[in-house]
Scaffold this motif. Structure first.
Motif, PDB file in Angstrom:
ATOM      1  N   UNK A   1       0.725  -1.146  -0.046  1.00 22.73           N
ATOM      2  CA  UNK A   1       0.185  -0.162   0.013  1.00 22.73           C
ATOM      3  C   UNK A   1       1.047   1.133   0.065  1.00 22.73           C
ATOM      4  N   UNK A   2       2.112   1.270   0.505  1.00 21.32           N
ATOM      5  CA  UNK A   2       2.695   2.365   0.678  1.00 21.32           C
ATOM      6  C   UNK A   2       3.334   2.613  -0.783  1.00 21.32           C
ATOM      7  N   UNK A   3       3.811   1.934  -1.417  1.00 16.69           N
ATOM      8  CA  UNK A   3       4.328   1.912  -2.926  1.00 16.69           C
ATOM      9  C   UNK A   3       3.168   2.341  -3.651  1.00 16.69           C
ATOM     10  N   UNK A   4       1.970   1.839  -3.319  1.00 18.34           N
ATOM     11  CA  UNK A   4       0.854   2.495  -4.264  1.00 18.34           C
ATOM     12  C   UNK A   4       0.644   4.100  -3.937  1.00 18.34           C
ATOM     13  N   UNK A   5       0.513   4.368  -2.698  1.00 19.85           N
ATOM     14  CA  UNK A   5       0.447   5.633  -2.593  1.00 19.85           C
ATOM     15  C   UNK A   5       1.635   6.311  -3.060  1.00 19.85           C
ATOM     16  N   UNK A   6       2.874   6.037  -2.840  1.00 20.50           N
ATOM     17  CA  UNK A   6       4.068   6.640  -3.317  1.00 20.50           C
ATOM     18  C   UNK A   6       3.638   6.942  -4.916  1.00 20.50           C
ATOM     19  N   UNK A   7       3.204   5.993  -5.553  1.00 19.53           N
ATOM     20  CA  UNK A   7       3.106   5.895  -6.992  1.00 19.53           C
ATOM     21  C   UNK A   7       2.176   7.119  -7.420  1.00 19.53           C
ATOM     22  N   UNK A   8       0.944   7.188  -6.844  1.00 18.62           N
ATOM     23  CA  UNK A   8      -0.193   8.101  -7.069  1.00 18.62           C
ATOM     24  C   UNK A   8       0.378   9.439  -6.618  1.00 18.62           C
ATOM     25  N   UNK A   9       1.116   9.553  -5.742  1.00 18.82           N
ATOM     26  CA  UNK A   9       1.531  10.787  -5.165  1.00 18.82           C
ATOM     27  C   UNK A   9       2.558  11.404  -6.316  1.00 18.82           C
ATOM     28  N   UNK A  10       3.479  10.627  -6.899  1.00 16.20           N
ATOM     29  CA  UNK A  10       4.102  11.097  -7.832  1.00 16.20           C
ATOM     30  C   UNK A  10       3.390  11.274  -9.336  1.00 16.20           C
ATOM     31  N   UNK A  11       2.289  10.466  -9.505  1.00 20.64           N
ATOM     32  CA  UNK A  11       1.724  10.693 -10.586  1.00 20.64           C
ATOM     33  C   UNK A  11       0.986  12.124 -10.486  1.00 20.64           C
ATOM     34  N   UNK A  12       0.497  12.433  -9.617  1.00 19.37           N
ATOM     35  CA  UNK A  12      -0.396  13.771  -9.284  1.00 19.37           C
ATOM     36  C   UNK A  12       0.589  14.871  -9.509  1.00 19.37           C
ATOM     37  N   UNK A  13       1.791  14.708  -8.694  1.00 14.75           N
ATOM     38  CA  UNK A  13       3.089  15.830  -8.891  1.00 14.75           C
ATOM     39  C   UNK A  13       3.246  16.011 -10.665  1.00 14.75           C
ATOM     40  N   UNK A  14       3.512  14.781 -11.063  1.00 10.71           N
ATOM     41  CA  UNK A  14       3.961  15.116 -12.638  1.00 10.71           C
ATOM     42  C   UNK A  14       2.730  15.516 -13.357  1.00 10.71           C
ATOM     43  N   UNK A  15       1.322  15.360 -12.938  1.00  7.22           N
ATOM     44  CA  UNK A  15       0.273  15.764 -13.626  1.00  7.22           C
ATOM     45  C   UNK A  15      -0.157  17.434 -13.603  1.00  7.22           C
TER      46      UNK A  15
END
Length: 496
Positions: A65-79
């Motif tokens: 779950x922590x990796x998932x949250x990290x991915x989502x956070x990076x995705x939102x920053x990039x977007x």
């Protein structure tokens, strides 16, 4: 789902667009424009619903779950905050595409499992047809220069006088120095029967030729030399076996007794085409390939029952480090069933089987499902085939030039200097060394080359002089191939 239509695709080394560029980089000096995906390490995870707050990666104990949250956070920053995101028409599509790329590509254990976007997939399917509409050349970029690497037989380019080593400077009057390589392709390709004007530079000579585009076969070419039938095969595409059969028939009519199959730089192709070619020369029912699945089960593939079979007394196979996959397997089958002699250098060693899934947007995901074995059940993956007669071409034709763009003066050291020394040696100039030290002797020899080719005299080794040297080497190979191709000469010797 209707978009997940699984199908088998061609058996090859899989020179996909990224691999093709890497191959070219190893063989020539060129600068590539590469879009690097530097933030998608975590894109190796499943990416459903990336814009939602729901973790994209789930398992029973929630350890990811922590990796998932990290991915989502990076995705939102990039977007939302990534500066260069402003340059993308659809930032969400771009990020998802790069995420899939990170999941599928550059797997150290399996470099042939890959995701191809729609453009790359279209390029692949064009290569499978074994023909194209254009002027009949292969070319590559060396820094800001477009060099002709190959001119296909009986093509508009050959009829117009283009040769290997020519530098393309303009297309329809447009200077292509800073034009993107894909745009250059669009300018050269076109409808059959239409015309295109190509300006080329050959040494100090500049000329413009008008060519009429045509549909050109790009997989097979045959001829007779010293009483031996030579068939060059660049890949195994849809129409390759028919072309091979036509050449075999012609050779029989000319009372040819021996055959050389030139599989150098052949990255593979359709397995059925390899089986058809095997059937032409060895008849039907001979095991050409075994396929081994992950459970160790073997499936045999036999030579095809073709309409016309042609037998000859002796066979040789030409191969090199870029002979791969289906071409390696066919070479092994010829060696085992027809006692063919393998001539050249060790082959690439690509022996895995890929399947692909096509998606509605035109993209493809290909993945490894099995491994190929030779008729004697030997594996070739990461091993390759060793030649019976090892013969090396001159270093200038096979070495991996640097991408060095430094400008060098006498009494300096650098990779570009060594490239120049290797080129000069191949061209017949008396260089004193090939270790990358810029001696006065090297400078004197370089001046002589510049004088011989009516170039500006300078003691500087830079991009321009390396391009001129590379072009001169390519032209020498084209003009003197009859004597310089010692691999072919050896193959002819062993079958006579």
């Amino acid at each position: 789902m209707d978009e997940n239509n699984t199908r088998k695709i061609k058996v090859e080394k899989h020179v996909w667009p990224d691999e093709l560029e890497e191959l070219r980089k190893k063989r020539r000096k060129q600068i590539l424009t590469v879009a690097l995906c530097i933030v998608f390490f975590l894109g190796g995870y499943l990416f459903n619903h990336v814009t939602s707050a729901t973790p994209m990666i789930n398992n029973n104990n929630g350890s990811l779950e922590s990796e998932s949250r990290k991915f989502n956070e990076i995705y939102e920053i990039m977007q939302n905050e990534w500066y260069f995101g402003k340059d993308e028409k659809d930032i969400s599509e771009y990020l998802l595409d790069q995420s899939i790329f990170g999941l599928a590509n550059y797997n150290e254990a399996d470099p042939h499992t890959q995701y191809l976007n729609a453009e790359e997939a279209e390029s692949l399917m064009t290569s499978l047809s074994g023909s194209l509409t254009g002027i009949g050349i292969q070319y590559y970029r060396q820094n800001d220069t477009i060099l002709v690497d190959k001119v296909y037989k009986d093509s508009p380019a050959e009829k117009g006088g283009l040769i290997q080593g020519d530098i393309i400077t303009k297309i329809d009057g447009v200077d292509i120095t800073d034009v993107d390589i894909d745009k250059i392709k669009e300018m050269i390709m076109g409808e059959e029967g239409t015309k295109v004007r190509v300006e080329i530079k050959r040494g100090s000579e500049v000329k413009t030729v008008e060519l009429t585009r045509a549909t050109i076969s790009i997989t097979a070419y045959g001829y007779v030399r010293d009483g031996v039938g030579i068939i060059e095969l660049s890949s195994f595409s849809d129409n390759t076996a028919d072309e091979v059969a036509a050449y075999a028939k012609s050779f029989k009519e000319q009372n040819v007794k021996s055959i050389v199959l030139d599989l150098r730089n052949n990255g593979g192709g359709y397995v059925q085409t390899a089986l058809d070619i095997a059937g032409i020369f060895m008849g039907s029912g001979k095991t050409v390939i075994y396929q081994e699945d992950k459970n160790g089960n073997l499936t045999s593939y036999e030579s095809s029952n073709v309409e016309d079979e042609y037998t000859f007394d002796h066979y040789a196979i030409l191969m090199n480090a870029n002979t791969a996959s289906a071409s390696e397997l066919l070479a092994a089958a010829f060696q085992e069933h027809l006692d063919a002699t393998l001539v050249g250098t060790k082959s690439y060693g690509k022996g895995t089987v890929q399947q692909s899934i096509d998606f509605n947007d035109g993209s493809i995901f290909k993945f490894t499902v099995a491994e190929w074995l030779t008729p004697s059940k030997e594996k070739i993956n990461k091993v390759g085939l060793k030649p019976d007669e090892e013969v090396n071409l001159p270093t200038a034709l096979t070495f991996a030039p640097s991408a060095d763009t430094t400008a060098y003066k006498v009494d300096s050291v650098g990779a570009g200097i060594q490239d120049a020394q290797i080129y000069l040696d191949f061209l017949g100039y008396d260089v004193d060394r090939q270790d990358g030290y810029y001696s006065q002797k090297t400078a004197d020899v370089l001046k002589q080359f510049e004088k011989d080719n009516q170039l500006e005299i300078s003691e500087t080794i830079n991009d321009d002089i390396l391009t001129a040297l590379n072009s001169a080497c390519a032209r020498k190979w084209h003009d003197e191939k009859a004597t310089l191709d010692v691999q072919l000469l050896k193959a002819i010797e062993v079958v006579k």
